[in-house]
Design a protein around this motif. Structure first.
Motif, short mmCIF file in Angstrom:
data_model
loop_
_atom_site.label_atom_id
_atom_site.label_comp_id
_atom_site.label_asym_id
_atom_site.label_seq_id
_atom_site.Cartn_x
_atom_site.Cartn_y
_atom_site.Cartn_z
N TRP A 87 3.59 -8.43 4.49
CA TRP A 87 2.25 -9.02 4.45
C TRP A 87 1.58 -8.84 5.81
O TRP A 87 2.21 -8.68 6.84
N ALA A 204 0.56 -7.16 0.96
CA ALA A 204 -0.48 -8.17 0.84
C ALA A 204 -1.08 -8.36 2.22
O ALA A 204 -0.35 -8.63 3.18
N GLY A 207 -1.96 -13.44 5.37
CA GLY A 207 -0.68 -13.87 5.92
C GLY A 207 -0.68 -13.98 7.43
O GLY A 207 0.36 -13.85 8.07
N VAL A 222 3.12 -13.05 -2.86
CA VAL A 222 4.16 -12.48 -2.00
C VAL A 222 5.52 -12.58 -2.66
O VAL A 222 6.30 -11.61 -2.68
#
Length: 233
Positions: A87, A204, A207, A222
């Motif tokens: 992330w 992703a 984060g 996630v």
């Protein structure tokens, strides 16, 4: 699902809290049958024996550098079936000097547009904006994001350079502002997957902090992404 091995590789810039962030997901991995190994150096990627028995790499290394042997080892492992997941800057802003790594991941952080200059407190919040993560049509059908509605975050909004080999599950739009130089809205991928040989890559971009990762939408995405990317027995 028992007997699989996950390798957490963490380090780089401390501002992304690589230890605290990855520790959030260690119990989840264990509960899902993974034996978890943690390394503070990406040189483990150059160990072919370790990588061959690794089913999932969770990387949290912002910026930093990587040796030729390590990036070759990572690429070879993913091509052979090892999953790669992460992330934010831990995967999308890693090893800026390695074109081979950038090609593997398929998207690279370029910037995070900031607030109006008159509204900046002079710390990392200068780049915190309210923005929407919008699930794509593909994302609404994909196991990682199915059932997740569009959601709003107040954190860094990544502007990502990317190629067409990624499958985009969610996007975010950078609007035009009178204090920014671009002239039309820019859509960036916010969640994507990539098939690479026999392996799977999951990214992703939300984060920035553990607090963002704790958002129920982000955490769900996630966690599902980690399971999706892992090698299937």
């Amino acid at each position: 699902m028992t007997g699989r091995r996950a390798l957490i590789v963490r380090g780089g810039w401390d501002g992304h809290h690589p230890v605290a962030a990855t520790d959030m997901f260690r119990p989840f991995l264990t509960e899902n049958g993974f034996e978890v190994r943690v390394e503070e150096s990406n040189e483990v990627y150059a160990d072919a024996a370790v990588m061959a028995e690794t089913d999932l790499v969770v990387q949290a290394v912002t910026m930093s550098s990587i040796s030729d042997a390590a990036v070759k080892g990572l690429r070879a492992a993913v091509e052979a079936g090892t999953g790669l997941a992460g992330w934010h800057g831990g995967i999308a802003d890693s090893y800026r000097g390695s074109s081979d790594y950038l090609q593997l991941v398929g998207g690279q952080f370029a910037t995070h547009p900031g607030r109006h200059p008159d509204e900046r407190p002079g710390d990392e919040r200068d780049n915190y904006l309210d923005h929407t993560i919008e699930i794509t049509d593909l994302g609404r059908r994909h196991e990682i994001t199915a059932g997740v509605d569009d959601f709003v975050l107040h954190t860094e909004q990544y502007w990502v350079l990317h190629d067409d080999l990624i499958d985009v599950l969610a996007t975010t739009t950078h609007p035009t502002q009178d204090y920014h130089p671009w002239h039309r809205p820019i859509v960036s991928p916010a969640v994507w997957t990539r098939l690479w040989g026999a392996g799977r890559v999951f990214v992703a971009t939300p984060g920035h902090t553990p607090e963002v990762l704790a958002d129920p939408h982000v955490r769900t995405i996630v966690e599902r992404g980690l399971l999706w990317a892992a090698r299937t027995p």
